[in-house]
Design a protein around this motif. Structure first.
Motif, PDB file in Angstrom:
ATOM      1  N   GLY B 367      28.512  32.254  61.186  1.00  0.00           N
ATOM      2  CA  GLY B 367      28.966  33.299  60.281  1.00  0.00           C
ATOM      3  C   GLY B 367      30.028  34.221  60.849  1.00  0.00           C
ATOM      4  O   GLY B 367      30.414  35.187  60.202  1.00  0.00           O
ATOM      5  N   LEU B 368      30.538  33.903  62.035  1.00  0.00           N
ATOM      6  CA  LEU B 368      31.479  34.833  62.667  1.00  0.00           C
ATOM      7  C   LEU B 368      32.803  34.931  61.928  1.00  0.00           C
ATOM      8  O   LEU B 368      33.533  35.895  62.099  1.00  0.00           O
ATOM      9  N   MET B 372      35.372  37.983  62.221  1.00  0.00           N
ATOM     10  CA  MET B 372      36.618  37.798  62.973  1.00  0.00           C
ATOM     11  C   MET B 372      37.513  36.804  62.233  1.00  0.00           C
ATOM     12  O   MET B 372      37.770  35.703  62.723  1.00  0.00           O
ATOM     13  N   PRO B 373      38.020  37.192  61.061  1.00  0.00           N
ATOM     14  CA  PRO B 373      38.760  36.213  60.242  1.00  0.00           C
ATOM     15  C   PRO B 373      40.012  35.668  60.924  1.00  0.00           C
ATOM     16  O   PRO B 373      40.307  34.478  60.819  1.00  0.00           O
ATOM     17  N   TRP B 374      40.732  36.526  61.665  1.00  0.00           N
ATOM     18  CA  TRP B 374      41.988  36.066  62.274  1.00  0.00           C
ATOM     19  C   TRP B 374      41.715  35.052  63.369  1.00  0.00           C
ATOM     20  O   TRP B 374      42.418  34.046  63.496  1.00  0.00           O
ATOM     21  N   THR B 375      40.699  35.331  64.182  1.00  0.00           N
ATOM     22  CA  THR B 375      40.363  34.399  65.260  1.00  0.00           C
ATOM     23  C   THR B 375      40.024  33.033  64.687  1.00  0.00           C
ATOM     24  O   THR B 375      40.486  32.005  65.180  1.00  0.00           O
ATOM     25  N   PHE B 376      39.206  33.038  63.627  1.00  0.00           N
ATOM     26  CA  PHE B 376      38.753  31.747  63.125  1.00  0.00           C
ATOM     27  C   PHE B 376      39.813  31.046  62.285  1.00  0.00           C
ATOM     28  O   PHE B 376      39.804  29.814  62.191  1.00  0.00           O
ATOM     29  N   ALA B 377      40.735  31.820  61.707  1.00  0.00           N
ATOM     30  CA  ALA B 377      41.878  31.166  61.077  1.00  0.00           C
ATOM     31  C   ALA B 377      42.674  30.413  62.143  1.00  0.00           C
ATOM     32  O   ALA B 377      43.110  29.274  61.926  1.00  0.00           O
ATOM     33  N   ARG B 446      30.870  43.509  65.197  1.00  0.00           N
ATOM     34  CA  ARG B 446      31.315  44.098  63.943  1.00  0.00           C
ATOM     35  C   ARG B 446      32.767  43.775  63.638  1.00  0.00           C
ATOM     36  O   ARG B 446      33.154  43.695  62.497  1.00  0.00           O
ATOM     37  N   GLY B 447      33.561  43.620  64.671  1.00  0.00           N
ATOM     38  CA  GLY B 447      34.991  43.563  64.356  1.00  0.00           C
ATOM     39  C   GLY B 447      35.742  42.426  65.027  1.00  0.00           C
ATOM     40  O   GLY B 447      35.194  41.592  65.737  1.00  0.00           O
ATOM     41  N   GLU B 448      37.024  42.445  64.777  1.00  0.00           N
ATOM     42  CA  GLU B 448      37.956  41.448  65.271  1.00  0.00           C
ATOM     43  C   GLU B 448      38.204  41.678  66.775  1.00  0.00           C
ATOM     44  O   GLU B 448      37.964  42.772  67.288  1.00  0.00           O
ATOM     45  N   ALA B 449      38.654  40.621  67.442  1.00  0.00           N
ATOM     46  CA  ALA B 449      38.945  40.706  68.867  1.00  0.00           C
ATOM     47  C   ALA B 449      40.104  41.677  69.107  1.00  0.00           C
ATOM     48  O   ALA B 449      40.892  41.947  68.196  1.00  0.00           O
TER      49      ALA B 449
END
Lengths: 132, 490
Positions: B367-368, B372-377, B446-449
């Motif tokens: 579910g990360l 962290m949408p940018w990392t997983f994109a 909670r948030g992005e890297a």
């Protein structure tokens, strides 16, 4: 001549195999490094023997008297190359021993099979811990 | 301008001890990053100078070849220099990693010093035209790599570094033996000179032995199947920045070296005709492609999965070499850049995850993607690149490999390339499925890297997308370099 003039090759091969066997068969990491050293020394001897010219002397530049034939001398280049290889070997040994010291501090042992067992136990622990 | 080839190596080599003298963590970081970017600048200038097609020769200390050491820059190694220095410049700013790392902040300067030494060694292997110099630089880069890997935060990193040291030194010493045989037969160490002198003695057993020792020795450094045993542990326990740099450059430089020896020293006809290297490498490449991908599918840790994927991707590069044709070699060389960008970007994305969660286990990724949408994109795009989906850089490499297989009359090999891409699809899917379609665990961040890591990640991933569409700077150069190599020394 012993070994049909190829004695130095036999010595090199014997040393090389001794070194490789020690690296593979010994469980103790320090002994593995010793094996590595023997292996590297065999290559150094191989190079040094390449530079040997039968009957040649040390390659030192000197003034020749008129009519004096130039002396037969050994090829110095392989020897010089080996100075570099020895430096590389020393660096590898130092780094290897430093790693052994750190491994000993982290695991409390330098025996390969004991280390493997410790790692496997840790992995098993983590996978059961993660599942709970 | 005339001294650029030596500056390329001397700059990081001298900067490394300066890092140790500077000591102050922040100052060293800025200094080392500046040096890395300067190296990239020099490499680009060299590539620009090599583009017209000739080779730049630089005599070290003014001693002319073949007695002196010669640095020789042509398209193939200028290309490798750019890849190595670009990856170094992008990855180095991330540093050794903050969270629970093995390097205390007051010792961080040693990380930067080792990193610069590793860069210098790798670039040295690429640039030099002297075969003994190759050995020295190979060992410089390897020693620095062992040190960097040992900096990982788990104690297993130490064991991984130790076994890499054992394997790597055997490989390096094998290379040394091979060089010894070549010197014995020809009396020279200069590569161009060797190429000129070898044909007269190439049927002797010593030259055969030299080739065998060099191939196996470089094969260990290249992690060609079945000599890849050191790689998965080394890449999965090293600090993330180190994995990103080594995975994208160290094996690539070894690959370049093998290509250089095959085409620039021993000669195409001898290596692929008389010795039949292609017949040996082709099955090994296919095995690497499938065994690596299958092993990756069964991994439960993302870093380890990517490491096994590297084994499989190295298989593609070897496959390109095994045909011994211009198209195949183009595929192999272009994959140096494409895989460096893709895998470098992916390992940096792992660095993002580790920075936020402290773990790279697949079970901790659940579910990360929501957090962290940018990392997983980035991981999704990089994963598509590993599969070789159209629009990514990976597609370009596979296109050339499939073309090469078809033009070599081996459609079954082309089919194998496609089949192994499907396997890549499975392991990439496992990561995406965990990140997108599972519910987040309680302890999820909670948030992005931090942007410090996220920006370099996207630089590499973005570049892999760009070079998937605009190929004149990757495939174009690789094609010209392959032609130059096949035609022999200019």
């Amino acid at each position: 001549m012993i070994g049909g003039g190829l004695l130095h090759y036999w010595v090199v091969i014997a040393l090389m195999m001794t070194g490789l066997y020690t690296m593979i068969a010994r469980q103790n990491l320090v002994k593995k490094i010793m094996g590595l050293n023997i292996f590297q020394v065999s290559v150094i001897l191989f190079y040094v023997s390449l530079g040997k010219v039968a009957g040649g002397t040390a390659p030192i530049l000197k003034e020749l008297a008129p009519g004096e034939p130039a002396p037969l001398y050994s090829n110095p280049l392989p020897h010089v190359l080996m100075l570099t290889a020895i430096v590389v070997g020393v660096a590898v040994t130092a780094l290897g021993l430093a790693l052994v010291v750190r491994i000993r501090a982290a695991y409390g042992t330098v025996e390969e099979d004991a280390l493997r067992k410790l790692d496997e136990e840790e992995r098993a622990e983590r996978s059961t811990g993660g599942g709970a | 301008m005339t001294h650029l080839p030596v500056l390329q190596i001397a700059l990081p080599l001298i900067a490394a001890p300066l890092c140790v003298l500077l000591r102050h963590a922040r100052a060293v970081q800025i200094f080392a990053v500046l040096v890395a970017w300067a190296c990239l600048g020099i490499a680009l200038a060299l590539l620009g100078a090599a583009l017209p097609g000739g080779a730049i020769s630089y005599e070290l200390g003014g001693w002319p070849a073949p007695l002196g050491i010669e640095y020789r820059v042509d398209l193939a190694n200028a290309f490798v220099l750019v890849v190595v220095s670009a990856l170094g410049a992008v990855v180095l700013p991330i540093g050794p990693g903050r969270r629970g790392h093995a390097v205390p902040p007051r010792r961080e300067y040693l990380f930067y010093a080792s990193f610069l030494l590793c860069m210098a060694g790798l670039m040295g292997v690429a640039i030099t035209g002297d075969i003994f110099n190759v050995f020295v630089f190979l060992e410089i880069s390897s020693l620095a790599a062992y040190t960097l890997i040992a900096l990982g935060r788990q104690r297993q990193a130490l064991r991984a570094a130790f076994s890499y040291l054992m394997m790597g030194t055997i490989g390096g010493t094998f290379v040394l033996i091979g060089i010894g045989f070549l010197y014995q037969m020809t009396g020279t160490l200069n590569m161009a000179d060797l190429q000129r002198l070898l044909p007269a003695v190439q049927q002797s057993r010593s030259v055969h032995a030299a080739f065998a020792f060099l191939t196996v020795g470089i094969g260990i450094k290249l992690a060609v199947f079945p000599l890849h045993q050191w790689l998965p542990n080394a890449y999965s326990f090293a600090p993330p920045a180190v994995s990103a740099f080594l995975a994208s450059t160290a094996t690539k430089v070894a690959y370049y070296l093998l290509v250089r020896l095959a085409f620039g020293v021993f000669g195409t006809a001898y290596v692929f005709g008389a010795l039949g290297l292609g017949a040996l490498l082709l099955p090994l490449a296919l095995l690497a492609m499938f065994v690596g991908a299958l092993a990756a599918i069964y991994q439960s840790d993302l870093k380890r999965l990517l490491a096994y994927s590297s084994v499989s991707q190295i298989g593609y590069m070897i496959l390109g070499l095994s045909f011994g044709t211009a198209t195949g070699l183009t595929g192999g060389l272009v994959h140096i850049a494409n895989h460096a960008l893709t895998k470098g970007g992916l390992f940096l994305a792992v660095a993002c995850i580790v920075a936020q969660t402290g773990s790279s286990a697949l079970s901790d990724l659940r579910g990360l993607s929501r957090r962290m949408p940018w990392t997983f994109a980035a991981i999704a795009i990089g994963g598509l690149g590993l599969i070789g989906a159209p629009g990514t850089a990976g597609f370009v490499s596979k296109w050339y490999l499939v073309l090469a297989a078809l033009s070599a009359g081996r459609p079954e090999v082309a089919f194998a390339v496609l089949l192994s891409s499907l396997l890549a699809g499975i392991y990439v899917w496992r990561v995406l499925e965990a990140a997108w379609f599972r519910d987040p665990v309680q302890s999820a961040p909670r948030g992005e890297a931090p942007l410090r890591i996220l920006i370099p990640t996207w630089v590499l991933i973005g570049a892999s997308l760009y070079f998937g569409v605009f190929t004149e700077w990757t495939a174009g150069i690789a094609e010209a370099a392959a032609r130059q190599l096949l035609e022999g020394a200019p």
